[in-house]
Design a protein around this motif. Sequence first.
Motif: not given
Length: 487
Positions: A252-269
């Motif tokens: 699958d063509m997936n992009f994974t973000f970081g897990s620290t504040v400032g680099s997280q998935d905007p859906r999470y933030s």
Amino acid sequence: MNSLNYRRYLLLPLFLGMGACSNFLDINVTPNNPTAVTPAVLLPGAQAGTAFAESNEINRFAETLVQHLAGANNSPANYDVFQTNGADMENQWRFEIYNGGLINFQKLIELGDATNSKAYTGIAKIMKAYTFSIATNMWGDVPYSQALQGEAFTAPRIDKQEDIYKGNSSQGIQSLFDLVREGIKDLDAPSALKPGGEDLIYGGDLAKWKRAGNNLLLKFATVISRKEPALATSVINEVLAGNNYITTNANDMNFTFGSTVGSQDPRYSYTNVSTFKDDIILSTRYLNLLKSLNDPRLPIFFTKPGADYVTIDNGFRGTLPAPVTNWSRYNKFITGNSGEGPVRMTTNFERAFILAEAALRLGTPGDPQALYTEGITASLSLAGLSADQITTYLAANPTVATLSGTNEQKIAQIITQKYIAWTGNGLEAWNDYRRTGYPVLQPSQNAAGIDGTRPVRAVYINTEIQRNPNFPNPAPQSNVRVWWDVD
């Protein structure tokens, strides 16, 4: 407009973490100078730009329209009753798409060519086509062939969506299909530099990029299949004959973000950290649909804070459930444990559902039932169900497992399952809904907007209309269908 700031929020922290921020800031000054920036520095930020665009405000807009989510406050509450205007997505247009992913992929193409690094050029062309597809599927006719060229075209032409998808040689417009084909071809060319870990999608695996490119050809063909069935059939048959597309979830063509504040998935933030976290909530309608299907993905996709889910109906204007901390929101399958995501761009389940629909609608090769089962199985497996659990679920729910009725009724089943599988990626679900009318969605409570109709396009950005005289003025409103939308 409640939108996380793309440049502040994502790219600078990402590049600071990589120790390359100063080079990143120089790319618009010396794009062809390898001493200023290397392809390895440019690639991850470009990929992040597209992933951020797809999962930020565009996602909230589309997720409420397709009723995966309901809007409780602020912009999502407006979207939920079909109200949108030219001020809603200025950041998305300007910073996340055109001055984000697109300009960086264009620079990467130029840099890859200048350094004889065709591996980077090929990836950039595939991603550029994908990012332009986001723009044209959202807004219809958009700057395309004359965009991203700096001073050469300060007011770029607005290309017709038909020409963006099909090409127009007399106007120098390359089709999205040919842009992807060109990118795939570049991946086979000699390359002085090749990507590795800085490729945040495939880790430099060019074989997977070729499969993803062919999956995108299938995706683009499906989008235009109601308007241009002959072209769609030709493209799908071309990909099937090549037999090099995504067939497992691992590709699958997936992009994974970081897990620290400032680099997280905007859906999470947005839903867990930001001051806007109480803007969106699970839709009662989506909850009822999945309950009616006994769908085991429901608790995987959304949180269940107590004995039952806490939701509101789309367009609801009464007293919101309290406390807000108990609302049902995206679960970790969508956002990751700490904001990693991923953003799913094209997938194995998508490929299977595309081919199932095409076999019924266009007569392309393949057994619709087998492909449909493959799509459901891929989605259930992606959600973490074991093979035995999947077998048990399908056996216990034959109305879900088995296509039945007319071809159109079978297509409705396919698109409904695809709609569920795309939970978390509202744009893809909205694209399918607009072109097929499935699943059947009832109007929101208190529907407003234009004649109380669900938007079928995003409205052009006010500042772009004012800046670029090539934009139509008055601009088409949210009830005017894009070219490929024939329903």
